[in-house]
Scaffold this motif. Structure first.
Motif, PDB file in Angstrom:
ATOM      1  N   ALA A 193      56.178 -44.720  43.790  1.00  0.00           N
ATOM      2  CA  ALA A 193      56.759 -44.777  42.453  1.00  0.00           C
ATOM      3  C   ALA A 193      58.175 -44.179  42.305  1.00  0.00           C
ATOM      4  O   ALA A 193      59.148 -44.899  42.207  1.00  0.00           O
TER       5      ALA A 193
ATOM      6  N   PRO B  21      47.376 -47.228  42.169  1.00  0.00           N
ATOM      7  CA  PRO B  21      48.746 -47.146  41.642  1.00  0.00           C
ATOM      8  C   PRO B  21      49.175 -48.496  41.065  1.00  0.00           C
ATOM      9  O   PRO B  21      48.708 -49.537  41.529  1.00  0.00           O
ATOM     10  N   LEU B  22      50.043 -48.478  40.081  1.00  0.00           N
ATOM     11  CA  LEU B  22      50.500 -49.725  39.465  1.00  0.00           C
ATOM     12  C   LEU B  22      51.997 -49.934  39.700  1.00  0.00           C
ATOM     13  O   LEU B  22      52.789 -49.006  39.555  1.00  0.00           O
TER      14      LEU B  22
ATOM     15  N   GLU C   8      55.595 -51.340  38.486  1.00  0.00           N
ATOM     16  CA  GLU C   8      56.147 -51.227  37.131  1.00  0.00           C
ATOM     17  C   GLU C   8      55.723 -52.391  36.239  1.00  0.00           C
ATOM     18  O   GLU C   8      55.343 -52.198  35.086  1.00  0.00           O
TER      19      GLU C   8
ATOM     20  N   LEU D   6      52.222 -51.969  35.172  1.00  0.00           N
ATOM     21  CA  LEU D   6      52.158 -50.844  34.246  1.00  0.00           C
ATOM     22  C   LEU D   6      52.515 -51.310  32.834  1.00  0.00           C
ATOM     23  O   LEU D   6      51.835 -50.988  31.858  1.00  0.00           O
ATOM     24  N   VAL D   7      53.580 -52.110  32.764  1.00  0.00           N
ATOM     25  CA  VAL D   7      53.999 -52.616  31.453  1.00  0.00           C
ATOM     26  C   VAL D   7      52.893 -53.487  30.858  1.00  0.00           C
ATOM     27  O   VAL D   7      52.559 -53.367  29.676  1.00  0.00           O
TER      28      VAL D   7
ATOM     29  N   GLU E  17      49.712 -53.291  31.340  1.00  0.00           N
ATOM     30  CA  GLU E  17      48.593 -52.449  30.923  1.00  0.00           C
ATOM     31  C   GLU E  17      48.912 -51.709  29.615  1.00  0.00           C
ATOM     32  O   GLU E  17      48.103 -51.649  28.696  1.00  0.00           O
ATOM     33  N   LEU E  18      50.105 -51.156  29.529  1.00  0.00           N
ATOM     34  CA  LEU E  18      50.459 -50.420  28.308  1.00  0.00           C
ATOM     35  C   LEU E  18      50.672 -51.377  27.131  1.00  0.00           C
ATOM     36  O   LEU E  18      50.349 -51.038  25.997  1.00  0.00           O
ATOM     37  N   GLU E  19      51.176 -52.558  27.412  1.00  0.00           N
ATOM     38  CA  GLU E  19      51.320 -53.540  26.320  1.00  0.00           C
ATOM     39  C   GLU E  19      49.947 -54.001  25.824  1.00  0.00           C
ATOM     40  O   GLU E  19      49.773 -54.272  24.643  1.00  0.00           O
ATOM     41  N   ARG E  20      48.983 -54.025  26.735  1.00  0.00           N
ATOM     42  CA  ARG E  20      47.615 -54.347  26.310  1.00  0.00           C
ATOM     43  C   ARG E  20      47.131 -53.305  25.299  1.00  0.00           C
ATOM     44  O   ARG E  20      46.614 -53.642  24.230  1.00  0.00           O
ATOM     45  N   LEU E  21      47.342 -52.023  25.614  1.00  0.00           N
ATOM     46  CA  LEU E  21      46.898 -50.967  24.699  1.00  0.00           C
ATOM     47  C   LEU E  21      47.672 -51.016  23.384  1.00  0.00           C
ATOM     48  O   LEU E  21      47.090 -50.933  22.306  1.00  0.00           O
ATOM     49  N   ALA E  22      48.990 -51.181  23.503  1.00  0.00           N
ATOM     50  CA  ALA E  22      49.808 -51.241  22.282  1.00  0.00           C
ATOM     51  C   ALA E  22      49.400 -52.443  21.439  1.00  0.00           C
ATOM     52  O   ALA E  22      49.466 -52.399  20.206  1.00  0.00           O
TER      53      ALA E  22
ATOM     54  N   ARG F 170      46.501 -53.404  20.984  1.00  0.00           N
ATOM     55  CA  ARG F 170      45.231 -53.113  20.320  1.00  0.00           C
ATOM     56  C   ARG F 170      45.412 -52.143  19.145  1.00  0.00           C
ATOM     57  O   ARG F 170      44.500 -51.400  18.794  1.00  0.00           O
TER      58      ARG F 170
END
Ligand SMILES: Cc1ncc(COP(=O)(O)O)c(C=O)c1O
Lengths: 503, 444
Positions: B2, B44-45, B47, B50-51, B53-58, B60
């Motif tokens: 990373a 590990p993800l 980048e 990672l985006v 995954e975090l966009e999935r949460l955002a 929701r």
């Protein structure tokens, strides 16, 4: 050949005027006192304020803050920005502070509307993603620390310390063990440790350290009586040395009925490689703005989650995040909780960044600690001929050097610190820990390249060599910063803490 | 890996220089049985992943901007000029450390000095600090100052303080044996044994009381008066300093900081000159460099934990500098006049909405006799939670149901308007609410 030029020797290199001069204050930029920026229309039938707010005293004139035109304000900020050292410019080897690079993507992610534009009082159904992130982050941090549960509420390390100590008090009180009013804190501890204890209403007992910087086990034993609520430790300690007797100390503390508190400021040395929970710590705070790379922001916001062992879970601040199947909710049902320690649920924007950071490393997170220690030990070995070291034992992610007893009599840590600024290098932490005279505490972090460490070592060597030739020149530093040595005595003697309009 | 710059070659060279055979050897001081725990951590993800995954949460969550939101209650959706975000996104500011080395930190130091100065102008106080965590901990710190100053341990707080603020004051107080009493009438309740009076401007329900008598009553009995104030309110109404308060605290979130699910926001504290040396946290002072040029430095540090340890005025170290910078840029861009205009628009819209809603059958103001700024408690037909849920189905966050704070207010909703509540969204609110209007048979 050294790559380091020797700055500040000739006056022709004095920087350009807008950089070297004084920057006007925002009040002096000529903004408009009578009007703000172009405003939206109310869009409703306006009524006189006196009618809407009967009996309410209104300001006669606006607060005397000028509305600075955007282009003028932009340049003001641009010039101020140039007057700051920062991680995009150079190394920031501040010991105890873990100034590692902050991933650019984390900044973008925290600004997603789905994270930044949500309200703490929205229905759980509207914020499932945020609650899930918090729940997942708690699991990840529990795994990394070996604790049972973690509160994400505390806003910074010191806040986490106080929160943890309040839980320790609640734990003893719940057992009817009310005479435990003292906390044992090593003399080398960070100032927030005793300050947090005092804020919690606990009495501080200072524990001596050994010549190698570790805690004096016999002194701990002497003070572990029925009045001892807890021992606060930092591991590796503030000299960067692992407390090798930690398991013994944990055993002694628990035997005596006291709890063991872990100041997680130095977890970067161990993340993924060893866990405070396994060492016997009952309460652990983390600094997400250190180990987990949320940016320091010129002094915050940070985030200081605090983890506890099973026996202390009833006392966690309320609320926590709970999971029912695939739904997440806030759980306010904690009758023995110490209460709320701040508004809402934590510095969520920082939690997003830390979560992203941990997911980027995932199962490879121990590489952080390995490289942090490797970098620090390498830098230390390169500085061996330049500065004496405070202790002889092996340090981990940071180490403490000193100018005392070094090659140049009269060279002070402060002088080295200030001269480093001329080379575009920030100074290491000076005069901490307070147990070491003329301390210079270096923590390069894992995100520095070998080349960057080599440069820092060469700069330090150049400064000491310069001091051997011309100590006064070093003492006059810095020369190339936007301002020269700042008179801190004047600042304290005649405090001017705000701008005032000339009468 | 990373964010690690050194490759295998460099690491080998570094180990050689250290004289170690392996990285593992560098951890020799850590007892063997503690090393390498079996951790269950995800892969590990990259980048890009990672985006995702975090966009999935955002994805929701339902951001306020995608709804018609009338939620306030201490966290406000106010318009943030773009230059505020542009400033705090600069690495020169967000990646800097606390400005201990003044010569290399003049940018941060000067912006903090500007923050302190503008907070003083806005609140009418003499001295402001560099920031605290949030409004609630700022209030608790104010109470701790009053306890230290007076040597007394009882606090009289207005019952309409924000519930989060009151809860945090209680948590801070408990450790130190400080008792917190709440009352609807602080000025007549405060007595000679009390450390301080704490009131809010405006109260949790958006109402504004006459506060000058509280400051006077506190002074008369040797107690400290503390006002927890909304900074935008301070741009419109007579600020706490003008009313005679000793300490003003508050949350600077309305000054250019996004809601962010409740944090990070920024606490502020401003006091009378006499209390300067009791203040918690950092202070930036004006001084000069060797050439006599204006320069700034952290000052009066003898109050702080790194010098005074257990005798410090507070344990705070890291504060909320970057969100304070956002507030600084916001205040400088808007000016006192711009902030007052923001307050006025909010007042006008809130009162227009309140008027239209209370004209509907079954809706009325819960506190009709008390003046309010941009929030009001609204009685709705039936249970406020049910009403809010039904409104939400139409894309409207109608306000905060108050039953969770006070069971007697189960039929009330705290409704907030700001300059971001558009006239069209007000129309939609009234239109949707009118479907619930009708003869009230609910027992009040
Ligand atoms: C060892 C240690 N403990 C505690 C703290 C306090 O953390 P914070 O500044 O986040 O309150 C720090 C950092 O400043 C630290 O270095």
């Amino acid at each position: 050949m050294s790559e380091v030029a020797e700055p500040g020797m000739e006056m022709s290199r004095v920087p350009a005027p807008e950089w070297a001069g004084e920057e006007p204050l925002v009040f002096e930029l000529g903004g408009d006192l009578e009007r703000g920026p172009r405003e939206v229309r109310t869009g409703v039938a306006d009524r006189p304020l006196a009618e809407l707010l009967p009996g309410v005293a209104l300001r006669a004139t606006p607060a005397p803050i000028p509305a600075v035109p955007e282009p003028v304000l932009a340049r003001h900020l641009g010039r101020l920005a140039r007057r700051n050292h920062n991680l995009h410019q150079g190394i920031y080897p501040l010991g105890s502070c873990t100034m590692k690079y902050n991933p650019a993507v984390d900044e973008e992610l925290a600004r997603l509307a789905g994270f930044a534009d949500i309200h703490p009082y929205q229905d759980a159904g509207d914020v499932q993603g945020a609650l899930e992130l918090m729940w997942e982050l708690e699991r990840l941090l529990c795994e990394i620390t070996g604790m049972t549960r973690i509160s994400l509420q505390p806003a910074a390390g010191a806040h986490g310390e106080w929160t943890g100590l309040r839980m320790i008090q609640a734990y003893h009180a719940a057992r009817g063990d009310t005479q435990r009013t003292r906390v044992l804190i090593p003399d080398s501890a960070h100032g927030t440790n005793p300050a947090s204890a005092a804020l919690a209403g606990l009495e501080v007992v200072t524990i001596r350290s050994n010549p190698d910087g570790t805690v004096d086990v016999a002194d701990v034993a002497r003070h572990l009586d029925r009045r001892a609520a807890a021992i606060m430790m930092t591991n590796p300690n503030t000299l960067g040395v692992f407390e090798k007797d930690i398991l013994e100390i944990a055993g002694m503390a628990h035997e005596a009925g006291a709890l063991l508190y872990y100041d997680g400021a130095n977890l970067n040395a161990l993340v993924g490689l060893a866990r405070p929970g396994d060492m016997g710590f009952d309460v652990v705070h983390l600094n997400l703005h250190k180990t987990f790379s949320t940016p320091h922001g010129g002094g915050g916001p940070g985030s200081g989650p605090v983890g506890v062992a099973e026996a202390l879970t009833p006392f966690l601040p309320t609320p926590t995040v709970a999971r029912d199947g695939d739904r997440f909710r806030l759980d306010h049902d904690h009758p023995q909780s110490i209460g709320k320690v701040r508004s809402y649920y934590g510095n969520f924007g920082m939690l997003v960044r830390a979560y992203a950071y941990i997911r980027a490393y995932g199962s490879s997170i121990s590489a952080v600690a390995e490289n942090a220690v490797l970098n620090a030990r390498y830098l230390q070995s390169r500085l061996g001929g330049t500065f004496p070291m405070a202790v002889t034992s092996d340090s981990m992610h940071e180490f403490v050097a000193t100018t005392k007893g070094g090659r140049v009599v009269g060279l002070r840590a402060l002088d080295v610190a200030k001269r480093l600024l001329d080379y575009g290098v920030y100074a290491p932490t000076a005069y901490f820990p307070t147990t070491v005279p003329e301390a210079l505490m270096f923590e390069p972090t894992e995100t520095e390249s070998k080349r960057s460490l080599d440069l820092l070592a060469e700069v330090c060597a150049a400064i000491v060599a310069e001091a051997e030739r011309d100590l006064d020149h070093v003492r006059g530093a810095p020369y190339l910063t936007p301002v020269s040595r700042v008179d801190e005595v004047e600042a304290a003697r005649r405090p001017v803490l705000r701008w005032r309009r000339a009468e | 890996m990373a964010y690690l710059p050194n490759g295998a070659d460099e690491r080998r060279q570094m180990l050689e220089a250290i004289g170690a055979a392996s990285v593992e050897e560098l951890f020799a001081t850590v007892p063997e049985r503690l090393r390498h725990p079996q951790l269950t951590l995800p892969e590990p993800l990259a980048e890009q992943d990672l985006v995702t995954e975090l966009e999935r949460l955002a994805g929701r969550t339902h951001p306020l901007g995608s709804l018609d939101s009338f939620l306030g209650a201490g966290v406000y959706r106010r318009y943030v000029p773009a230059i505020v975000r542009a400033a705090i996104a600069r690495p020169e500011f967000y990646t800097a450390y606390t400005p201990y080395q003044a010569e290399a930190s003049q940018g941060t130091l000067q912006t903090i000095f500007e923050f302190q100065s503008m907070i003083c102008e806005l609140t009418g106080m003499d001295v402001a600090n560099a920031s605290l965590y949030d409004g609630a901990t700022a209030a608790a710190e104010g109470v701790m100052m009053a306890v230290a100053q007076t040597g007394r341990r009882r606090v009289v707080a207005a019952a309409d303080l924000h519930p989060e603020t009151l809860a945090v004051i209680r948590t801070y107080g408990r450790g130190r044996g400080v008792e917190v009493a709440t009352t609807d009438d602080v000025s007549t309740s405060i007595g000679a044994g009390d450390a301080c009076a704490v009131v809010a401007l405006p109260g949790f329900l958006g109402t504004v009381e006459e506060l000058a008598p509280v400051a006077q009553a506190a002074r008369a009995v040797g107690a400290i008066s503390i006002c927890s104030a909304d900074p935008i309110a301070c741009a419109l109404v007579a600020p706490p300093g003008d009313l005679g308060f000793d300490i003003t605290v508050g949350d600077g979130q309305p000054l250019g900081v996004p809601p962010s699910f409740g944090g990070p926001h920024v606490g502020f504290m401003a006091v009378r000159q006499e209390l300067m040396r009791r203040m918690p946290g950092r202070l930036v002072g004006l001084t000069h460099d060797r050439h006599g040029r204006r320069a700034y430095a952290l000052t009066l540090q003898a109050r702080e934990q790194h010098i005074r340890r257990e005798r410090a005025t507070s344990n705070i170290c890291t504060n909320h500098a970057l969100t304070a910078l956002a507030a600084t840029v916001y205040m400088a861009r808007m000016g006192g006049a711009g902030m007052r205009r923001v307050a006025e628009i909010s007042v006008q819209r809130a009162h227009a909405l309140a008027g239209r809603l209370s004209a509907l059958d079954g809706f009325e103001l819960a506190e009709p006799a008390r003046p309010y700024l941009w929030e009001f408690a609204l009685l709705v037909p039936g249970d406020a939670d049910d009403f809010a849920r039904a409104m939400r189905r139409q894309g409207i966050v109608a306000g905060l149901p108050l039953g969770r704070f006070d069971p007697d207010r189960r039929e009330q909703l705290l409704v907030c308007c700001t300059e971001t509540s558009t006239p069209a969204s007000l129309d939609r609110y009234v239109e949707a609410a009118s479907r619930f209007a009708g003869p009230v048979e609910v027992n009040r």
